[in-house]
Design a protein around this motif. Structure first.
Motif, PDB file in Angstrom:
ATOM      1  N   ASP A 258       0.826  -1.221   0.000  1.00  0.00           N
ATOM      2  CA  ASP A 258       0.000   0.000   0.000  1.00  0.00           C
ATOM      3  C   ASP A 258       0.860   1.272   0.000  1.00  0.00           C
ATOM      4  OD1 ASP A 258       0.911   0.200   2.615  1.00  0.00           O
ATOM      5  OD2 ASP A 258      -1.027   0.857   3.386  1.00  0.00           O
ATOM      6  N   PHE A 259       2.130   1.123  -0.401  1.00  0.00           N
ATOM      7  CA  PHE A 259       2.973   2.320  -0.535  1.00  0.00           C
ATOM      8  C   PHE A 259       2.487   3.148  -1.716  1.00  0.00           C
ATOM      9  CE2 PHE A 259       5.452  -0.458   2.006  1.00  0.00           C
ATOM     10  CZ  PHE A 259       6.352   0.307   2.716  1.00  0.00           C
ATOM     11  N   ASN A 260       2.891   4.417  -1.762  1.00  0.00           N
ATOM     12  CA  ASN A 260       2.513   5.267  -2.895  1.00  0.00           C
ATOM     13  C   ASN A 260       3.414   4.897  -4.074  1.00  0.00           C
ATOM     14  OD1 ASN A 260       1.296   7.349  -4.356  1.00  0.00           O
ATOM     15  ND2 ASN A 260       2.876   8.823  -3.720  1.00  0.00           N
TER      16      ASN A 260
ATOM     17  N   GLY B 131      13.254   6.390  -0.681  1.00  0.00           N
ATOM     18  CA  GLY B 131      12.300   5.299  -0.538  1.00  0.00           C
ATOM     19  C   GLY B 131      11.314   5.288  -1.693  1.00  0.00           C
ATOM     20  N   GLY B 132      10.558   4.187  -1.760  1.00  0.00           N
ATOM     21  CA  GLY B 132       9.653   4.115  -2.904  1.00  0.00           C
ATOM     22  C   GLY B 132       8.401   3.331  -2.620  1.00  0.00           C
ATOM     23  N   GLY B 133       7.823   2.921  -3.716  1.00  0.00           N
ATOM     24  CA  GLY B 133       8.382   2.831  -5.045  1.00  0.00           C
ATOM     25  C   GLY B 133       9.721   2.066  -5.098  1.00  0.00           C
TER      26      GLY B 133
ATOM     27  N   LEU C  86      19.441   3.950   0.016  1.00  0.00           N
ATOM     28  CA  LEU C  86      18.619   3.881  -1.194  1.00  0.00           C
ATOM     29  C   LEU C  86      18.000   2.484  -1.288  1.00  0.00           C
ATOM     30  CD1 LEU C  86      19.316   5.399  -4.616  1.00  0.00           C
ATOM     31  CD2 LEU C  86      18.885   2.951  -4.547  1.00  0.00           C
ATOM     32  N   GLU C  87      16.679   2.435  -1.511  1.00  0.00           N
ATOM     33  CA  GLU C  87      15.995   1.138  -1.611  1.00  0.00           C
ATOM     34  C   GLU C  87      16.139   0.570  -3.028  1.00  0.00           C
ATOM     35  OE1 GLU C  87      12.367   1.177   1.601  1.00  0.00           O
ATOM     36  OE2 GLU C  87      11.931   1.912  -0.401  1.00  0.00           O
ATOM     37  N   ALA C  88      16.414  -0.732  -3.078  1.00  0.00           N
ATOM     38  CA  ALA C  88      16.617  -1.383  -4.377  1.00  0.00           C
ATOM     39  C   ALA C  88      15.786  -2.654  -4.460  1.00  0.00           C
ATOM     40  CB  ALA C  88      18.102  -1.723  -4.539  1.00  0.00           C
ATOM     41  N   ASN C  89      15.205  -2.881  -5.621  1.00  0.00           N
ATOM     42  CA  ASN C  89      14.484  -4.124  -5.884  1.00  0.00           C
ATOM     43  C   ASN C  89      15.438  -5.042  -6.651  1.00  0.00           C
ATOM     44  OD1 ASN C  89      12.874  -6.077  -7.276  1.00  0.00           O
ATOM     45  ND2 ASN C  89      11.074  -4.794  -6.950  1.00  0.00           N
ATOM     46  N   PRO C  90      15.622  -6.299  -6.188  1.00  0.00           N
ATOM     47  CA  PRO C  90      16.576  -7.197  -6.862  1.00  0.00           C
ATOM     48  C   PRO C  90      16.278  -7.353  -8.352  1.00  0.00           C
ATOM     49  CG  PRO C  90      15.760  -8.200  -4.845  1.00  0.00           C
ATOM     50  CD  PRO C  90      14.969  -6.941  -5.039  1.00  0.00           C
ATOM     51  N   GLY C  91      15.018  -7.173  -8.743  1.00  0.00           N
ATOM     52  CA  GLY C  91      14.666  -7.301 -10.163  1.00  0.00           C
ATOM     53  C   GLY C  91      15.197  -6.148 -11.003  1.00  0.00           C
TER      54      GLY C  91
ATOM     55  N   VAL D 102      14.241  -8.223  -0.575  1.00  0.00           N
ATOM     56  CA  VAL D 102      14.337  -9.649  -0.910  1.00  0.00           C
ATOM     57  C   VAL D 102      12.989 -10.345  -0.689  1.00  0.00           C
ATOM     58  CG1 VAL D 102      15.415 -11.833  -0.233  1.00  0.00           C
ATOM     59  CG2 VAL D 102      16.798  -9.756  -0.384  1.00  0.00           C
ATOM     60  N   GLN D 103      12.389 -10.125   0.440  1.00  0.00           N
ATOM     61  CA  GLN D 103      11.102 -10.700   0.900  1.00  0.00           C
ATOM     62  C   GLN D 103      11.216 -12.185   1.251  1.00  0.00           C
ATOM     63  OE1 GLN D 103       9.991  -8.014   1.260  1.00  0.00           O
ATOM     64  NE2 GLN D 103      10.332  -6.750  -0.535  1.00  0.00           N
ATOM     65  N   SER D 104      11.717 -13.015   0.333  1.00  0.00           N
ATOM     66  CA  SER D 104      11.871 -14.447   0.615  1.00  0.00           C
ATOM     67  C   SER D 104      12.870 -15.010  -0.399  1.00  0.00           C
ATOM     68  CB  SER D 104      10.520 -15.147   0.454  1.00  0.00           C
ATOM     69  OG  SER D 104      10.688 -16.551   0.541  1.00  0.00           O
TER      70      SER D 104
ATOM     71  N   LEU E  55      13.051  -8.774   4.616  1.00  0.00           N
ATOM     72  CA  LEU E  55      12.375 -10.077   4.521  1.00  0.00           C
ATOM     73  C   LEU E  55      10.960  -9.923   5.059  1.00  0.00           C
ATOM     74  CD1 LEU E  55      14.975 -12.614   5.994  1.00  0.00           C
ATOM     75  CD2 LEU E  55      14.383 -12.308   3.576  1.00  0.00           C
ATOM     76  N   MET E  56      10.036 -10.704   4.535  1.00  0.00           N
ATOM     77  CA  MET E  56       8.701 -10.756   5.128  1.00  0.00           C
ATOM     78  C   MET E  56       8.469 -12.195   5.596  1.00  0.00           C
ATOM     79  SD  MET E  56       6.266  -8.285   2.855  1.00  0.00           S
ATOM     80  CE  MET E  56       6.205  -9.299   1.404  1.00  0.00           C
ATOM     81  N   TYR E  57       7.706 -12.350   6.698  1.00  0.00           N
ATOM     82  CA  TYR E  57       7.361 -13.700   7.172  1.00  0.00           C
ATOM     83  C   TYR E  57       5.856 -13.771   7.401  1.00  0.00           C
ATOM     84  CZ  TYR E  57       7.096 -11.808  11.939  1.00  0.00           C
ATOM     85  OH  TYR E  57       6.740 -11.089  13.047  1.00  0.00           O
TER      86      TYR E  57
HETATM   87  C1  LIG Z   1       9.301   0.266  -0.537  1.00  0.00           C
HETATM   88  S1  LIG Z   1       9.533  -1.425  -0.270  1.00  0.00           S
HETATM   89  C2  LIG Z   1      11.272  -1.764  -0.627  1.00  0.00           C
HETATM   90  C3  LIG Z   1      11.880  -1.492  -2.004  1.00  0.00           C
HETATM   91  C4  LIG Z   1      11.243  -2.079  -3.229  1.00  0.00           C
HETATM   92  N1  LIG Z   1      10.058  -1.356  -3.525  1.00  0.00           N
HETATM   93  C5  LIG Z   1      10.960  -3.553  -3.108  1.00  0.00           C
HETATM   94  O1  LIG Z   1       9.831  -3.889  -2.761  1.00  0.00           O
HETATM   95  O2  LIG Z   1      11.865  -4.333  -3.404  1.00  0.00           O
HETATM   96  C6  LIG Z   1       9.585  -1.523   1.474  1.00  0.00           C
HETATM   97  C7  LIG Z   1       9.450  -2.852   2.170  1.00  0.00           C
HETATM   98  O3  LIG Z   1       8.248  -2.892   2.936  1.00  0.00           O
HETATM   99  C8  LIG Z   1       7.863  -4.222   3.155  1.00  0.00           C
HETATM  100  N2  LIG Z   1       6.406  -4.308   2.951  1.00  0.00           N
HETATM  101  C9  LIG Z   1       5.680  -3.728   1.982  1.00  0.00           C
HETATM  102  N3  LIG Z   1       4.363  -4.045   2.125  1.00  0.00           N
HETATM  103  C10 LIG Z   1       4.273  -4.830   3.218  1.00  0.00           C
HETATM  104  C11 LIG Z   1       3.184  -5.505   3.879  1.00  0.00           C
HETATM  105  N4  LIG Z   1       1.937  -5.421   3.428  1.00  0.00           N
HETATM  106  N5  LIG Z   1       3.457  -6.243   4.992  1.00  0.00           N
HETATM  107  C12 LIG Z   1       4.730  -6.329   5.456  1.00  0.00           C
HETATM  108  N6  LIG Z   1       5.786  -5.737   4.872  1.00  0.00           N
HETATM  109  C13 LIG Z   1       5.564  -5.005   3.756  1.00  0.00           C
HETATM  110  C14 LIG Z   1       8.628  -5.092   2.174  1.00  0.00           C
HETATM  111  O4  LIG Z   1       9.550  -5.898   2.865  1.00  0.00           O
HETATM  112  C15 LIG Z   1       9.346  -4.071   1.307  1.00  0.00           C
HETATM  113  O5  LIG Z   1      10.614  -4.503   0.921  1.00  0.00           O
END
Ligand SMILES: C[S@@+](CC[C@H](N)C(=O)[O-])C[C@H]1O[C@@H](n2cnc3c(N)ncnc32)[C@H](O)[C@@H]1O
Ligand code: SF4
Length: 400
Positions: A37-39, A79-81, A112-117, A139-141, A185-187
């Motif tokens: 739910d980030f912008n 941050g992002g995005g 700086l936030e980075a997506n592995p993709g 990474v998430q998992s 990481l998310m769990y």
């Molecule tokens: C802005 S994102 C990080 C950078 C990039 N957008 C990415 O996803 O690879 C911030 C972090 O918030 C966590 N996040 C986002 N939504 C979440 C949710 N619904 N529950 C738990 N963690 C969440 C994820 O671990 C994510 O990497």
């Protein structure tokens, strides 16, 4: 740090301004994840030059406002995005403009936030050369099936490659305290078992990060998962995952310093610590939120969320979405909502320094929480107990 008379309250007169951070929001992603739910907005090609120009106009607008005191920055967070969609040249141009306008503290942390993709070795090296000191990799998992269920654009091997690139580019824990890289990481993922959550943490540790953020997956209103929820582990299983992972992280030398944050000694995220310690932060970029202290007030403001609207109005009053002072009656509660996320809590004296109010103003709320064993408080520290951290939403609920 500058000393000045902060408050009208004659009993509370001489305080330092809190450290000043800068949050920069870069609002685009390759694909929207169903839990997020980030912008963040999908877009194929980025208006990179226009957006950096807009951010610089936004910062100039901030500098034209008289309700905060410009001072060298303590930290910056992109941050992002997906900030890693932006080129190193674009990040460098912004950082040089920010440095010229505000200055940096000597050991500034710049994350700086980075997506592995979207990770590329050359780009990571470019970020490092531009002055970024810390990468935060989503990474998430490490389980490819989970990554697919989470709608991620990357696979496990790309996450490993991104960490390798971060290390090769110089984002290591061996430099001074502001350097390193974080793995998100998310769990409690769909159908996940405790051993699988633990295996994710073990694989993350093998990549030698300086920091791990370990978030429980939450179903956020308005997201695709909220409307079509996947089957998630129950609360007891999620708690078992958290405890098992916490133990493994502790054995590997990682300090648990905030509900979801673990770091090697002295590698805590200074930017986030400044939020949790109720410091000040400027914010530029679509949908970004700021909190600033002036001589008379503490206030918040945010910028318009839609990237197109932001591009059009940045630098003008129309780019402002909301702006409001934090009333005195709310200040103490807002301070606590942040401070009680910290495992070690905060020094008791910080309350008065950051809010301008005596701690006694919130005694009616603190007293019952102490009696229920959710927090401890003495002349030196206010700190959540293990129970308080476990039932953080109960604790937070009392301050909301
Ligand atoms: C802005 S994102 C990080 C950078 C990039 N957008 C990415 O996803 O690879 C911030 C972090 O918030 C966590 N996040 C986002 N939504 C979440 C949710 N619904 N529950 C738990 N963690 C969440 C994820 O671990 C994510 O990497
Ligand atoms: S890549 Fe990150 S910011 Fe973008 S949608 Fe996914 S979790 Fe959200």
């Amino acid at each position: 740090m500058e000393k000045f008379i902060l408050w009208h309250n004659p009993a509370v007169t001489d305080f330092s301004l809190p450290p000043l951070s800068l949050y920069v929001h870069l609002p685009w992603c390759v694909r929207k994840c169903p839990y997020c739910d980030f912008n963040s907005h999908e877009r194929e090609s980025l208006p990179e030059i226009e957006y950096i120009d807009a951010l610089i106009r936004d910062l100039d607008w901030e500098l034209s406002q008289a309700d905060w005191t410009p001072r060298p920055l303590h930290s910056i967070f992109f941050g992002g995005g997906t900030p890693s969609l932006f080129s190193a040249e674009a990040i460098q141009r912004l950082l040089r403009a920010v440095e010229a306008k505000l200055g940096f503290e000597e050991d500034i942390e710049i994350t700086l936030e980075a997506n592995p993709g979207t990770a590329e070795a050359e780009r990571f090296t470019g970020y490092r050369q531009a002055g970024v000191t810390r990468l935060s990799i989503g990474v998430q998992s490490f389980d490819d099936q989970q990554l697919q269920k989470l709608g991620r654009i990357h696979r496990s091997e790309q996450a490993v490659a991104a960490a390798d690139m971060a290390r090769a580019a110089g984002f290591t824990q061996y430099h001074n305290g502001a350097h390193g890289f974080n793995l998100d990481l998310m769990y409690a993922l769909p159908g996940q078992r405790v051993e699988e959550a633990l295996s994710d943490v073990e694989q993350a540790l093998a990549l030698e990060p300086s920091h791990i953020s370990h978030y429980q997956l939450t179903l956020e209103p308005g997201t695709a998962f909220y409307y079509r929820p996947p089957e998630l582990p129950d609360d007891d299983t999620a708690f078992a995952m958290q405890t098992a992972c916490q133990k493994t992280l502790a054995e590997a030398g990682f300090e648990h310093y905030e509900v979801s944050a673990y770091s090697r000694p002295l590698r805590a995220c200074r930017h986030n610590l400044n939020y949790w310690q109720f410091g000040d932060y400027l914010a530029i970029g679509a949908g970004s939120h700021a909190k600033l202290t002036s001589r008379q007030s503490i206030h918040r403001r945010s910028k318009v969320k839609t990237p197109d609207k932001y591009l059009r109005y940045a630098g003008a009053h129309e780019a402002l979405d909301e702006a409001a002072g934090i009333p005195e009656s709310q200040r103490g509660f807002e301070f606590m909502l942040n401070a009680l996320r910290l495992v070690e809590g905060v020094p008791s004296a910080l309350f008065e320094q950051r809010t301008g109010l005596p701690l006694a103003t919130i005694e009616k709320t603190l007293g019952p929480l102490r009696e229920r064993g959710l927090l401890t408080q003495n002349a030196r520290r206010i700190q959540p107990t293990d129970q308080g951290l476990r039932f953080l939403n109960v604790l937070m609920g009392e301050f909301l």
